[in-house]
Write an enzyme that holds these catalytic residues in place. Sequence first.
Site, PDB file in Angstrom:
ATOM      1  N   ASP A   1     -22.168  43.410 -41.588  1.00 44.00           N
ATOM      2  CA  ASP A   1     -21.408  42.397 -40.872  1.00 44.00           C
ATOM      3  C   ASP A   1     -20.397  43.097 -39.950  1.00 44.00           C
ATOM      4  O   ASP A   1     -20.755  44.051 -39.271  1.00 44.00           O
ATOM      5  CB  ASP A   1     -20.740  41.445 -41.875  1.00 44.00           C
ATOM      6  CG  ASP A   1     -20.210  40.169 -41.232  1.00 44.00           C
ATOM      7  OD1 ASP A   1     -21.007  39.237 -41.043  1.00 44.00           O
ATOM      8  OD2 ASP A   1     -19.009  40.110 -40.922  1.00 44.00           O
TER       9      ASP A   1
ATOM     10  N   TYR B   1     -12.591  38.064 -34.763  1.00 41.15           N
ATOM     11  CA  TYR B   1     -13.729  37.719 -33.905  1.00 41.15           C
ATOM     12  C   TYR B   1     -13.297  37.655 -32.445  1.00 41.15           C
ATOM     13  O   TYR B   1     -14.031  38.075 -31.544  1.00 41.15           O
ATOM     14  CB  TYR B   1     -14.317  36.368 -34.320  1.00 41.15           C
ATOM     15  CG  TYR B   1     -15.231  36.411 -35.514  1.00 41.15           C
ATOM     16  CD1 TYR B   1     -16.589  36.168 -35.383  1.00 41.15           C
ATOM     17  CD2 TYR B   1     -14.734  36.671 -36.794  1.00 41.15           C
ATOM     18  CE1 TYR B   1     -17.437  36.187 -36.479  1.00 41.15           C
ATOM     19  CE2 TYR B   1     -15.564  36.683 -37.898  1.00 41.15           C
ATOM     20  CZ  TYR B   1     -16.917  36.450 -37.738  1.00 41.15           C
ATOM     21  OH  TYR B   1     -17.747  36.477 -38.826  1.00 41.15           O
TER      22      TYR B   1
ATOM     23  N   HIS C   1     -27.269  39.099 -46.898  1.00 42.62           N
ATOM     24  CA  HIS C   1     -26.162  39.597 -46.093  1.00 42.62           C
ATOM     25  C   HIS C   1     -25.089  40.278 -46.947  1.00 42.62           C
ATOM     26  O   HIS C   1     -24.398  41.174 -46.477  1.00 42.62           O
ATOM     27  CB  HIS C   1     -25.571  38.420 -45.326  1.00 42.62           C
ATOM     28  CG  HIS C   1     -24.693  38.805 -44.183  1.00 42.62           C
ATOM     29  ND1 HIS C   1     -25.153  39.511 -43.090  1.00 42.62           N
ATOM     30  CD2 HIS C   1     -23.366  38.586 -43.951  1.00 42.62           C
ATOM     31  CE1 HIS C   1     -24.163  39.699 -42.235  1.00 42.62           C
ATOM     32  NE2 HIS C   1     -23.069  39.158 -42.731  1.00 42.62           N
TER      33      HIS C   1
END
Length: 389
Positions: A184, A311, A364
């Site tokens: 990630d 982000y 994930h």
Amino acid sequence: MPDATPRPEPFTPQASPAALEDLRARLRATRWPDSPEDAGWSLGTDLTYLRELVTYWADGFDWPAQEAALARLPRFRVPLGGLGIHFVHARAAAPAGSVLPLVLCHGWPDSFWRYAKVIPLLTDPGAHGADPADAFDVVVPDMPGYGYSDRPTGPPLASPAVAGLWAGLMDTLGYRRFGAAGGDIGSHVSRYLALDHPDRMVAVHRTDAGVPVFTGDPADLAPEERAWLDGAAAWGATEGGYAAMHRTKPQTAAVGLTDSPAGLAAWIVEKLRAWSDCDGDIERSFTKDEILTNVTLYWLTGTIGSSMRMYRANAAIPPAQHARRVEAPAGFSLFPGDIVRPPRAWLDRTANTVRVTEPPRGGHFAPFEEPELYAEELRAFFRPYRSAM
């Protein structure tokens, strides 16, 4: 004169009874939305499951027991770049001469929690049926704005800046050369460790290549690369709403998610289910206690807003940065339940890829979902590079 070398200090947080009672009161007072009949998970988090989870969180979940279990990890805080950074530093059981230092880089929506199960398998492989010579000194930091690390009060840090902090952390711990691994956002951080600190890196292992960014001529791509880019765009259109919010208006979502524990759980649980190898049943990958340990870490530290802001920082990374190629030996373990899985041609284009495997299970959050498989992936990949220390 102050000491120029920052000193790590042991760190064992303990939530106050008042904070836990406030959490329970908020959970019991949740104002629930309506939901179309039989919506299930099709519109986001399944309301029936979330009600069940919230009831358990309020009246059955034992945070002090989970907190005590996490406290058995050797945890520290150290000042770096003007921020207090929380990290696990677990030393190998093997003799020092055979040990490889390894920094493990987490992503969102998690923290050092992602690696809690795998740490003992890496530091003491001999006690878990593996070769003692494959032992690591393991360092697992919480990124700024995540977990028990400080939240930046100014602009959020992007992955290259976090990579710089981790290079400094490894210096502080006495590790000149080391390996890095992550998934990630942690995959991005590991990549920038290799790009910006190549003299420090022995090798880099990742479980994904991130959401693809390509600014060249599509005609230069292999057919499988073009198909992957199209697939990633389609995934973003149907599953990427959370990321668009994080990149653009994270503070708007942060208000509700910081005020409502049920809302916070809904935001995180939907991703744990969608991104894990659980075939739609989240508790095939995580128990309720495991889910709520992750969510409670976010709640008690108040870090959902600061974690989302990263982000926005990463979205501002110049396109030229994405075109840089990792020259350190790179390995990828592509777990079947992960998202946006890249083709080999893309991995070769973006890195000096020497090993690609496809483990039979995991998603994930592979280090937490399948710690034994993940540990073996790291042991096998880094084994040839121990002599480079």
